[in-house]
Design a protein around this motif. Structure first.
Motif, PDB file in Angstrom:
ATOM      1  N   PHE A  94      32.174 -13.584  53.706  1.00  7.83           N
ATOM      2  CA  PHE A  94      30.787 -13.456  54.166  1.00  7.83           C
ATOM      3  C   PHE A  94      30.715 -12.646  55.458  1.00  7.83           C
ATOM      4  CE2 PHE A  94      27.272 -15.047  56.789  1.00  7.83           C
ATOM      5  CZ  PHE A  94      26.202 -14.745  55.948  1.00  7.83           C
ATOM      6  N   LEU A  95      31.572 -12.951  56.403  1.00  9.71           N
ATOM      7  CA  LEU A  95      31.548 -12.240  57.685  1.00  9.71           C
ATOM      8  C   LEU A  95      31.837 -10.756  57.513  1.00  9.71           C
ATOM      9  CD1 LEU A  95      33.368 -14.859  59.947  1.00  9.71           C
ATOM     10  CD2 LEU A  95      30.931 -14.318  59.923  1.00  9.71           C
ATOM     11  N   ARG A  96      32.817 -10.439  56.698  1.00  9.47           N
ATOM     12  CA  ARG A  96      33.161  -9.031  56.510  1.00  9.47           C
ATOM     13  C   ARG A  96      32.064  -8.263  55.802  1.00  9.47           C
ATOM     14  NH1 ARG A  96      39.568  -9.980  54.985  1.00  9.47           N
ATOM     15  NH2 ARG A  96      40.350  -9.776  57.129  1.00  9.47           N
ATOM     16  N   SER A  97      31.214  -8.959  55.063  1.00  9.66           N
ATOM     17  CA  SER A  97      30.095  -8.271  54.402  1.00  9.66           C
ATOM     18  C   SER A  97      29.031  -7.833  55.410  1.00  9.66           C
ATOM     19  CB  SER A  97      29.460  -9.185  53.353  1.00  9.66           C
ATOM     20  OG  SER A  97      28.726 -10.240  53.953  1.00  9.66           O
ATOM     21  N   LEU A  98      29.129  -8.346  56.652  1.00 10.44           N
ATOM     22  CA  LEU A  98      28.184  -7.962  57.710  1.00 10.44           C
ATOM     23  C   LEU A  98      28.748  -6.889  58.635  1.00 10.44           C
ATOM     24  CD1 LEU A  98      26.913 -11.538  58.701  1.00 10.44           C
ATOM     25  CD2 LEU A  98      25.855  -9.916  57.114  1.00 10.44           C
ATOM     26  N   GLN A  99      29.924  -6.383  58.312  1.00 10.60           N
ATOM     27  CA  GLN A  99      30.566  -5.359  59.134  1.00 10.60           C
ATOM     28  C   GLN A  99      29.818  -4.034  59.017  1.00 10.60           C
ATOM     29  OE1 GLN A  99      33.518  -5.602  60.966  1.00 10.60           O
ATOM     30  NE2 GLN A  99      33.487  -3.438  61.550  1.00 10.60           N
ATOM     31  N   GLY A 100      29.696  -3.316  60.141  1.00  8.64           N
ATOM     32  CA  GLY A 100      29.129  -1.968  60.091  1.00  8.64           C
ATOM     33  C   GLY A 100      28.098  -1.702  61.167  1.00  8.64           C
ATOM     34  N   LYS A 101      27.430  -0.558  61.024  1.00 12.79           N
ATOM     35  CA  LYS A 101      26.367  -0.161  61.947  1.00 12.79           C
ATOM     36  C   LYS A 101      25.023  -0.338  61.253  1.00 12.79           C
ATOM     37  CE  LYS A 101      29.144   3.170  64.564  1.00 12.79           C
ATOM     38  NZ  LYS A 101      29.122   2.354  65.800  1.00 12.79           N
ATOM     39  N   PHE A 102      24.065  -0.905  61.997  1.00 10.10           N
ATOM     40  CA  PHE A 102      22.752  -1.223  61.434  1.00 10.10           C
ATOM     41  C   PHE A 102      21.654  -0.668  62.346  1.00 10.10           C
ATOM     42  CE2 PHE A 102      25.624  -4.275  59.655  1.00 10.10           C
ATOM     43  CZ  PHE A 102      25.109  -4.610  58.408  1.00 10.10           C
ATOM     44  N   ALA A 103      20.501  -0.386  61.760  1.00  9.76           N
ATOM     45  CA  ALA A 103      19.326   0.052  62.519  1.00  9.76           C
ATOM     46  C   ALA A 103      18.090  -0.520  61.844  1.00  9.76           C
ATOM     47  CB  ALA A 103      19.249   1.576  62.589  1.00  9.76           C
TER      48      ALA A 103
END
Length: 235
Positions: A94-103
């Protein structure tokens, strides 16, 4: 043939018998019999403290009971370890699915009774198997800028950490995940909106989408009010 429990001694002058030394019960269980060099004393039954080990069906039953108890205990330990491993794997995924850059965009209130302001935000989300860091910047009316950061550590489905973004200073976070949402209690460093408690939800709303929502209680009405909500999309 003498009974196995009959005890003999060579003469009355011989040392105290083993039966007497160990306090056998007084009930006779065999008749006198002759022994080499003397006579046999009447046999005496064993005290309950010195009964022989159980034999036959009773012994088998106790042995099986012991094996069953050990097997049940081992099964419980194995089940606990497997569930803990599965929970850790679920949280890591679950945590790794939130990895990245968001805007994205959202709204904010300075106080529960303040007007709503529109904001635009960018976030970088760093995730490991047991941690999540959300580091972002939000802007309102082109002149106001606020740094927002949430650092979380997980132990199973339980989360603890800190939130930075309030004018009161760093706040403590604690809570747990349910489904796609991490529900956290906020404990402000100072009194905000009449108390030091609020709520933060970090929710995965789609494969590449996330929502951060802060709610607080209005001290006048006692109702929960959304003080900020940011909808983000992976960029």
């Amino acid at each position: 043939m003498k009974a196995p429990w009959a005890l003999c001694r060579k003469s009355a002058a011989s040392p105290q018998s083993l039966a007497e030394a160990f306090d056998w019960a007084s009930e006779p269980v065999s008749k006198n019999s002759h022994a080499e060099g003397g006579t046999c004393r009447q046999g005496r039954s064993l005290s309950p403290r010195f009964q022989p080990f159980p034999r036959g069906e009773a012994a088998t039953s106790r042995w099986r009971e012991g094996i069953f108890m050990k097997s049940a205990a081992a099964s419980l330990v194995a089940a606990f370890l497997l569930s803990a491993t599965a929970a850790h794997a679920d949280e890591a995924g679950f945590l790794r699915s939130l990895q990245g850059k968001f805007a994205g965009n959202g709204t904010v209130r300075i106080r529960t009774n303040s007007p709503v302001m529109n904001i635009s935000c960018t976030f970088t989300s760093d995730a490991t198997t047991d941690s999540l860091s959300l580091d972002g910047t939000c802007r309102a009316m082109l002149i106001m800028t606020r740094e927002i950061r949430a650092d979380l550590k997980t132990d199973g489905t339980s989360y603890t950490g800190t939130y930075v973004g309030s004018r009161s200073g760093p706040a403590g976070l604690s809570g747990s995940r349910y489904g796609n949402a991490i529900n956290l209690g906020i404990h402000w460093a100072k009194i905000v909106n009449g108390d030091r408690d609020a709520e933060l939800t970090v929710e995965k709303t789609g494969p590449d989408e996330m929502r951060m929502t802060v709610t607080d209680m209005d001290p006048k009405t006692g109702k929960m009010v959304v003080t900020s909500q940011i909808d983000l999309k992976r960029s």
